[in-house]
Design an enzyme around this catalytic site. Structure first.
Site, short mmCIF file in Angstrom:
data_model
loop_
_atom_site.label_atom_id
_atom_site.label_comp_id
_atom_site.label_asym_id
_atom_site.label_seq_id
_atom_site.Cartn_x
_atom_site.Cartn_y
_atom_site.Cartn_z
CD1 TRP A 147 -2.32 1.77 0.42
CD2 TRP A 147 -1.83 2.17 2.73
NE1 TRP A 147 -3.09 2.94 1.07
CE2 TRP A 147 -2.85 2.85 2.40
CE3 TRP A 147 -1.47 1.69 3.90
CZ2 TRP A 147 -3.35 3.90 3.37
CZ3 TRP A 147 -1.86 2.77 5.01
CH2 TRP A 147 -2.76 3.65 4.61
CG ASP A 154 -2.56 -3.18 7.09
OD1 ASP A 154 -3.79 -2.88 7.69
OD2 ASP A 154 -2.27 -2.23 6.22
CE LYS A 198 -10.07 0.89 1.85
NZ LYS A 198 -9.33 1.37 2.98
C1 LIG Z 1 -3.41 -1.99 3.41
C2 LIG Z 1 -4.34 -0.93 3.90
N1 LIG Z 1 -3.79 -0.69 5.20
C3 LIG Z 1 -4.34 0.58 5.90
C4 LIG Z 1 -5.11 1.41 5.36
C5 LIG Z 1 -5.75 2.53 6.05
O1 LIG Z 1 -6.88 2.56 5.99
P1 LIG Z 1 -7.69 3.59 7.04
O2 LIG Z 1 -8.75 4.48 6.20
O3 LIG Z 1 -8.57 2.93 8.05
O4 LIG Z 1 -6.89 4.38 7.67
C6 LIG Z 1 -5.46 1.12 3.70
C7 LIG Z 1 -6.41 2.09 3.11
O5 LIG Z 1 -6.65 2.00 2.10
C8 LIG Z 1 -5.12 0.02 3.13
O6 LIG Z 1 -5.13 -0.12 1.83
#
Ligand SMILES: Cc1ncc(COP(=O)(O)O)c(C=O)c1O
Length: 394
Positions: free
Chosen positions: A128, A209, A244
């Protein structure tokens, strides 16, 4: 003092969104966006969320401060969702509510540094796009392990294991619990077991994660890797996002779950985590977490939410199949079947940066240069145009 600062370049995805918005072509398609969207292009508020919000409006009696750990009832519900109902009775898990998965990642990195300033965190290549800045800005050392082989369009598992074989005792191994972002390629059950063997043998610390629980196969299935590691190792860190799976992106709901060797250590870790939070943002926002807590504790709302989550998964699966079928017709000499092996919102299309540029310029099909597509951008109405556009640049 501000004259010492220089402008930061705009995030490339935000730039892409801007370009898509100002494109006047009616047939334009946005595959770059990072959130779930339904077939009408909307990121909906889930029914269960609306009902829980209404319940809160009617019943909530105070907006007083929560503690740095957040709401214990929310933390318990998330802990059960991530580790299962049976886990945690030994007191080894400490869970705190955080502002989204990002907040959890940052607190986890700060905490890891407090306990071991020399720790290295291994991140997948690719990962990410915010993992590296979000974690790296704490000062934590990052190293990459290979994850994706663009030639075979699959996980480069041998290379991944070889690289992790170089990790030293106590290193953190950041793994995506499911729906790997950006590749969409997840470890199989056998691969998770091999990673668990390696982690156990070399005394590494899993750092998982879990940002898309429920988006791949289901709430229980998507927790497989986390629960396997919990059975196998004495210590681990998990970050969870409700952005999500509850569609609560802007309400900032997440959790950090830490597994320690024993109950006493878990209590120490919990107190340290609360200290980190207190010095960063004091306490997490309440509203979204209260919504999640209500949904998870009310049998009817929970069932309704699971139905909605199921529909999201079906849509993602359906659009993947529709795109691959349309591509088979439009470009019969090319194989895009790897897209069927991806889960969640993302997949690499597997075209070059130059082909991406032509898709944007000639056809109004917007995606980043890496060719990562968000499957939510595909609809029954645009899938044929999309396949024809892709075929036209091959
Ligand atoms: C792999 C991954 N980890 C963490 C996050 C972070 O999500 P949040 O919006 O809850 O901070 C995302 C968001 O796109 C993600 O794709």
């Amino acid at each position: 003092m501000f004259e010492t600062l220089t402008p930061k370049p705009a995030d490339s995805i935000l730039k892409l969104i801007g370009e898509h918005q100002s494109d006047t072509r009616a047939e334009k398609v946005d595959l770059g966006v990072g959130v779930y969207r339904d077939a009408t292009g909307n990121t909906p508020i889930l029914r269960a969320v609306k009902k829980a919000e209404q319940w809160l409006v009617d019943k909530q009696t105070s907006k007083s401060y929560l503690g740095s750990r957040g709401d214990a009832v929310f933390c318990d519900a998330i802990q059960r969702m991530v580790f299962g109902d049976a886990a945690g009775s030994d007191g080894r898990i400490a869970t705190i509510q955080t502002p989204g998965g990002s907040g959890a990642l940052r607190v986890a990195a700060e905490l890891a540094l407090r306990s071991n300033p020399d720790v290295t965190t291994w991140v997948s290549d690719p990962t990410w796009s915010n993992h590296t800045p979000l974690l790296g800005e704490t000062g934590i050392r990052l190293r990459a392990y290979p994850y994706y082989d663009s030639g075979s369009r699959s996980i480069d598992f041998g290379a991944m294991l070889d690289a992790l074989g170089e990790a030293e005792q106590g290193d953190l191994i950041l793994l995506h619990g499911c729906c790997h972002n950006p590749t969409g390629m997840d470890l199989s059950v056998e691969q998770w077991q091999q990673v668990a063997d390696l982690v156990q043998k070399r005394k590494l610390i899993p750092f998982i994660d879990l940002a898309y629980q429920g988006f791949a196969h289901g709430i229980e299935e998507d927790a497989y890797g986390v629960r396997l590691m919990y059975e196998r190792v004495p210590e681990m860190m998990v970050t969870h996002s409700c952005s999500k799976n509850f569609g609560l992106y802007r309400d900032r709901v997440g959790a950090m779950l830490l597994v320690a060797r024993d109950e006493e250590t878990a209590q120490t870790v919990d107190s340290q985590a609360q200290f980190v939070v207190r010095t960063m943002y004091s306490l997490p926002p309440d509203h979204g977490a209260a919504v999640v807590s209500r949904i998870l504790h009310d049998a009817k709302l929970r069932a309704d939410w699971l139905t909605e989550l199921d529909a999201i998964r079906q849509r993602l699966k359906g659009m993947r199949s529709a795109l691959v079928a349309a591509l088979q017709e439009a470009a019969p000499d090319h194989d895009f079947s790897h897209i069927l092996r991806t889960t969640g919102m993302f997949a690499y299309l597997g075209v070059s940066t130059e082909q991406v540029e032509r898709l944007i310029k000639d056809r109004g099909v917007y995606l980043p240069g890496s060719s990562r597509i968000n499957v939510c951008g595909i609809t029954p109405g645009n899938v044929r145009y999309l396949a024809d556009s892709i075929a036209s640049v091959l």
